[in-house]
Motif scaffolding. Structure first.
Motif, PDB file in Angstrom:
ATOM      1  N   HIS A  85       0.227  -0.884  -0.139  1.00 45.96           N
ATOM      2  CA  HIS A  85      -0.054  -0.239  -0.029  1.00 45.96           C
ATOM      3  C   HIS A  85       0.753   1.075   0.088  1.00 45.96           C
ATOM      4  CE1 HIS A  85       1.178  -0.110   4.399  1.00 45.96           C
ATOM      5  NE2 HIS A  85       0.721   1.081   4.578  1.00 45.96           N
ATOM      6  N   LYS A  86       2.273   0.947   0.206  1.00 46.83           N
ATOM      7  CA  LYS A  86       2.769   2.260   0.358  1.00 46.83           C
ATOM      8  C   LYS A  86       3.796   2.979  -1.660  1.00 46.83           C
ATOM      9  CE  LYS A  86       4.862   1.112   5.237  1.00 46.83           C
ATOM     10  NZ  LYS A  86       6.200   0.733   5.427  1.00 46.83           N
ATOM     11  N   ILE A  87       3.011   2.311  -1.881  1.00 49.38           N
ATOM     12  CA  ILE A  87       4.354   2.188  -3.831  1.00 49.38           C
ATOM     13  C   ILE A  87       3.328   2.318  -4.554  1.00 49.38           C
ATOM     14  CG2 ILE A  87       5.500   0.582  -4.697  1.00 49.38           C
ATOM     15  CD1 ILE A  87       6.038  -1.342  -3.078  1.00 49.38           C
ATOM     16  N   ASP A  88       3.891   2.932  -5.141  1.00 49.49           N
ATOM     17  CA  ASP A  88       2.611   3.674  -6.382  1.00 49.49           C
ATOM     18  C   ASP A  88       3.766   3.282  -7.643  1.00 49.49           C
ATOM     19  OD1 ASP A  88       1.380   4.918  -8.353  1.00 49.49           O
ATOM     20  OD2 ASP A  88       1.973   7.008  -7.331  1.00 49.49           O
ATOM     21  N   PHE A  89       3.504   2.504  -8.267  1.00 50.23           N
ATOM     22  CA  PHE A  89       4.302   2.409  -8.837  1.00 50.23           C
ATOM     23  C   PHE A  89       3.829   2.217 -10.701  1.00 50.23           C
ATOM     24  CE2 PHE A  89       5.344  -0.382 -12.906  1.00 50.23           C
ATOM     25  CZ  PHE A  89       6.505  -0.750 -13.046  1.00 50.23           C
ATOM     26  N   ARG A  90       4.625   3.384 -12.095  1.00 48.97           N
ATOM     27  CA  ARG A  90       4.686   3.319 -12.901  1.00 48.97           C
ATOM     28  C   ARG A  90       5.006   3.085 -13.528  1.00 48.97           C
ATOM     29  NH1 ARG A  90       2.768   9.842 -11.366  1.00 48.97           N
ATOM     30  NH2 ARG A  90       1.620   9.953  -9.345  1.00 48.97           N
ATOM     31  N   GLU A  91       4.599   2.389 -14.473  1.00 50.29           N
ATOM     32  CA  GLU A  91       5.547   1.532 -15.736  1.00 50.29           C
ATOM     33  C   GLU A  91       5.349   3.160 -16.506  1.00 50.29           C
ATOM     34  OE1 GLU A  91       5.666  -1.784 -18.589  1.00 50.29           O
ATOM     35  OE2 GLU A  91       3.533  -1.471 -18.149  1.00 50.29           O
ATOM     36  N   GLY A  92       7.316   2.901 -17.184  1.00 50.60           N
ATOM     37  CA  GLY A  92       7.806   3.477 -18.386  1.00 50.60           C
ATOM     38  C   GLY A  92       8.998   4.652 -18.094  1.00 50.60           C
ATOM     39  N   PRO A  93       9.317   5.351 -18.951  1.00 48.17           N
ATOM     40  CA  PRO A  93      10.255   6.228 -18.797  1.00 48.17           C
ATOM     41  C   PRO A  93      10.099   7.386 -17.764  1.00 48.17           C
ATOM     42  CG  PRO A  93      10.174   6.051 -21.282  1.00 48.17           C
ATOM     43  CD  PRO A  93       9.003   5.471 -20.582  1.00 48.17           C
ATOM     44  N   ALA A  94      11.662   7.806 -16.753  1.00 52.34           N
ATOM     45  CA  ALA A  94      11.020   8.077 -15.539  1.00 52.34           C
ATOM     46  C   ALA A  94      10.739   9.706 -16.005  1.00 52.34           C
ATOM     47  CB  ALA A  94      12.349   8.100 -14.758  1.00 52.34           C
ATOM     48  N   LEU A  95      11.653  10.126 -17.391  1.00 49.51           N
ATOM     49  CA  LEU A  95      12.261  11.296 -17.003  1.00 49.51           C
ATOM     50  C   LEU A  95      10.279  12.649 -17.527  1.00 49.51           C
ATOM     51  CD1 LEU A  95      15.055  11.910 -19.508  1.00 49.51           C
ATOM     52  CD2 LEU A  95      15.062  12.755 -17.294  1.00 49.51           C
ATOM     53  N   PRO A  96       9.786  12.209 -18.893  1.00 48.14           N
ATOM     54  CA  PRO A  96       8.833  12.511 -18.353  1.00 48.14           C
ATOM     55  C   PRO A  96       7.983  12.602 -17.214  1.00 48.14           C
ATOM     56  CG  PRO A  96       9.143  10.850 -20.461  1.00 48.14           C
ATOM     57  CD  PRO A  96       9.997  10.614 -18.730  1.00 48.14           C
ATOM     58  N   VAL A  97       7.329  11.320 -16.235  1.00 48.69           N
ATOM     59  CA  VAL A  97       7.164  11.937 -14.654  1.00 48.69           C
ATOM     60  C   VAL A  97       7.451  12.773 -14.551  1.00 48.69           C
ATOM     61  CG1 VAL A  97       6.874  10.758 -13.168  1.00 48.69           C
ATOM     62  CG2 VAL A  97       6.236   9.444 -15.046  1.00 48.69           C
ATOM     63  N   LEU A  98       9.147  13.147 -14.285  1.00 43.86           N
ATOM     64  CA  LEU A  98       9.527  13.994 -13.347  1.00 43.86           C
ATOM     65  C   LEU A  98       9.554  15.692 -14.212  1.00 43.86           C
ATOM     66  CD1 LEU A  98      12.900  11.859 -13.429  1.00 43.86           C
ATOM     67  CD2 LEU A  98      11.181  13.131 -11.493  1.00 43.86           C
ATOM     68  N   ASP A  99       9.283  15.250 -15.093  1.00 38.86           N
ATOM     69  CA  ASP A  99       9.369  16.829 -16.056  1.00 38.86           C
ATOM     70  C   ASP A  99       7.611  16.771 -15.733  1.00 38.86           C
ATOM     71  OD1 ASP A  99      11.128  16.503 -16.506  1.00 38.86           O
ATOM     72  OD2 ASP A  99      10.699  16.154 -18.724  1.00 38.86           O
ATOM     73  N   GLU A 100       6.783  16.008 -16.078  1.00 41.86           N
ATOM     74  CA  GLU A 100       5.113  16.890 -14.731  1.00 41.86           C
ATOM     75  C   GLU A 100       5.152  16.834 -13.920  1.00 41.86           C
ATOM     76  OE1 GLU A 100       2.949  12.953 -16.106  1.00 41.86           O
ATOM     77  OE2 GLU A 100       2.590  13.658 -18.890  1.00 41.86           O
ATOM     78  N   TYR A 137      21.905   9.521 -15.883  1.00 44.77           N
ATOM     79  CA  TYR A 137      22.181  10.715 -14.001  1.00 44.77           C
ATOM     80  C   TYR A 137      21.851  11.501 -14.242  1.00 44.77           C
ATOM     81  CZ  TYR A 137      22.055   6.374 -11.507  1.00 44.77           C
ATOM     82  OH  TYR A 137      22.292   4.704 -11.249  1.00 44.77           O
ATOM     83  N   ILE A 138      22.543  12.370 -15.358  1.00 44.68           N
ATOM     84  CA  ILE A 138      22.848  13.500 -15.649  1.00 44.68           C
ATOM     85  C   ILE A 138      21.508  14.416 -15.414  1.00 44.68           C
ATOM     86  CG2 ILE A 138      23.191  15.777 -16.309  1.00 44.68           C
ATOM     87  CD1 ILE A 138      25.455  15.075 -14.434  1.00 44.68           C
ATOM     88  N   ASN A 139      20.712  13.971 -16.359  1.00 40.14           N
ATOM     89  CA  ASN A 139      19.503  14.408 -16.951  1.00 40.14           C
ATOM     90  C   ASN A 139      18.642  14.189 -15.754  1.00 40.14           C
ATOM     91  OD1 ASN A 139      19.725  14.819 -19.245  1.00 40.14           O
ATOM     92  ND2 ASN A 139      19.382  13.118 -19.925  1.00 40.14           N
ATOM     93  N   ARG A 185      16.593  17.209 -12.830  1.00 37.68           N
ATOM     94  CA  ARG A 185      15.802  17.524 -12.008  1.00 37.68           C
ATOM     95  C   ARG A 185      15.096  17.320 -10.825  1.00 37.68           C
ATOM     96  NH1 ARG A 185      15.860  16.247 -17.583  1.00 37.68           N
ATOM     97  NH2 ARG A 185      13.804  16.928 -19.060  1.00 37.68           N
ATOM     98  N   LEU A 186      15.627  16.087 -10.235  1.00 38.93           N
ATOM     99  CA  LEU A 186      15.164  15.788  -8.265  1.00 38.93           C
ATOM    100  C   LEU A 186      16.083  16.237  -7.767  1.00 38.93           C
ATOM    101  CD1 LEU A 186      16.519  12.012  -8.692  1.00 38.93           C
ATOM    102  CD2 LEU A 186      14.363  13.299  -9.173  1.00 38.93           C
ATOM    103  N   ILE A 187      17.029  17.432  -8.103  1.00 38.42           N
ATOM    104  CA  ILE A 187      17.303  18.670  -7.078  1.00 38.42           C
ATOM    105  C   ILE A 187      16.334  19.532  -6.821  1.00 38.42           C
ATOM    106  CG2 ILE A 187      18.204  19.914  -8.925  1.00 38.42           C
ATOM    107  CD1 ILE A 187      19.824  19.721  -5.965  1.00 38.42           C
ATOM    108  N   ASP A 188      15.505  19.882  -7.710  1.00 37.45           N
ATOM    109  CA  ASP A 188      14.257  20.129  -7.187  1.00 37.45           C
ATOM    110  C   ASP A 188      13.165  19.606  -6.456  1.00 37.45           C
ATOM    111  OD1 ASP A 188      15.093  22.796  -8.590  1.00 37.45           O
ATOM    112  OD2 ASP A 188      13.690  21.982 -10.274  1.00 37.45           O
ATOM    113  N   LEU A 189      13.037  18.060  -6.567  1.00 39.32           N
ATOM    114  CA  LEU A 189      11.849  17.407  -5.758  1.00 39.32           C
ATOM    115  C   LEU A 189      12.422  17.006  -4.623  1.00 39.32           C
ATOM    116  CD1 LEU A 189      10.872  15.809  -9.273  1.00 39.32           C
ATOM    117  CD2 LEU A 189       9.106  16.791  -8.305  1.00 39.32           C
ATOM    118  N   VAL A 190      13.694  16.710  -3.977  1.00 38.33           N
ATOM    119  CA  VAL A 190      14.461  16.613  -2.970  1.00 38.33           C
ATOM    120  C   VAL A 190      14.048  17.710  -1.905  1.00 38.33           C
ATOM    121  CG1 VAL A 190      16.587  16.975  -2.949  1.00 38.33           C
ATOM    122  CG2 VAL A 190      15.473  15.500  -1.193  1.00 38.33           C
TER     123      VAL A 190
END
Length: 247
Positions: free
Chosen positions: A131-146, A169-171, A175-180
């Motif tokens: 119940h703790k996990i929200d799994f999403r299949e597909g490339p991560a970058l579009p999800v991060l951009d959204e 990893y650089i890409n 993005r992650l630096i803004d989300l953490v």
């Protein structure tokens, strides 16, 4: 001592633990760490998933048992509650995270292959943490951009673990630096990349190791120069770099 399904060594003395990527010079020392520190306290669901993963042809992709233990303790130390994982495979590190989080903790899990995730899903469900996990299949970058475009996710993640396509990893970091959150942690796996980061240019390396080495080197250089974080590179597993956001 190691039992059936536990760590073992072959006739040449090389360690045969699934996901074994230890950079220790002595495999006997790695065996000691596993038998003294890891296996005696490894949760039963993690042991079961590790043994199931060992039978998969791509088992080298899994997080090693000692790194799983490290992540579990780290998450407890920082009191993480809202986390993300990019690159799931069968879910060993994901299960380690889920077991460490409080009952209302959340993990956004991103991977391009749901089939691999479903290998471990029954064990995750049996452990009572699905119940703790929200799994999403597909490339991560579009999800991060959204998420970044949405605006409400900025600085909301306590911990993010990345064990995915090294050429991105650089890409991911951009993005992650803004989300953490400030004070939160990003962990990048495989930052010592089979030890190839110090190999001479003409060293005989496996094709995939050679291909991704430059991307790993680029990441390591960028993280060291990023004034928004403080870092620590650890020789756990295949190398993990922890980045704490400070601004």
């Amino acid at each position: 001592m190691a039992t059936n399904g536990e760590a073992k060594q072959n006739q040449n003395g090389r360690h045969q633990e699934v996901g074994h990527k230890s950079l220790l010079q002595s495999d006997a020392l790695y065996q000691y760490i596993l038998e003294t520190s890891v296996y005696p306290t490894e949760p039963a669901p993690m042991k079961e998933l590790r043994e199931v993963t060992a039978k998969h042809p791509w088992n080298i992709m899994t997080t090693s048992a000692d790194e799983g233990q490290f992540l579990n303790l780290l998450l407890k130390l920082i009191n993480a509650k809202n986390t993300m994982e990019i690159g799931v495979y069968t879910g060993y590190s994901l299960l380690s995270t889920a077991l460490a989080l409080p009952h209302d903790g959340k993990i956004l899990a991103l991977d391009i292959n749901r089939e691999n995730y479903e290998i471990g899903l029954p064990i995750i469900q049996k452990a009572g943490v699905a119940h703790k996990i929200d799994f999403r299949e597909g490339p991560a970058l579009p999800v991060l951009d959204e998420m970044i475009e949405d605006g409400q996710y900025h600085g909301t993640f306590d911990f993010i673990f990345v064990d995915a396509d090294k050429d991105n990893y650089i890409n991911y970091h951009k993005r992650l630096i803004d989300l953490v959150k400030v004070g939160g942690v990003i962990g990048y796996d495989n930052t010592l990349w089979n030890g190839s980061v110090v190999a001479p240019p003409d060293a005989p390396l496996r094709k995939y190791v050679r291909y991704y080495r430059d991307f790993v080197l680029e990441l390591n250089k960028a993280l060291a120069a990023d004034s928004r974080i403080e870092i620590c590179m650890l020789p756990v597993g295949d190398g993990i770099t922890l980045c704490r956001r400070i601004s």
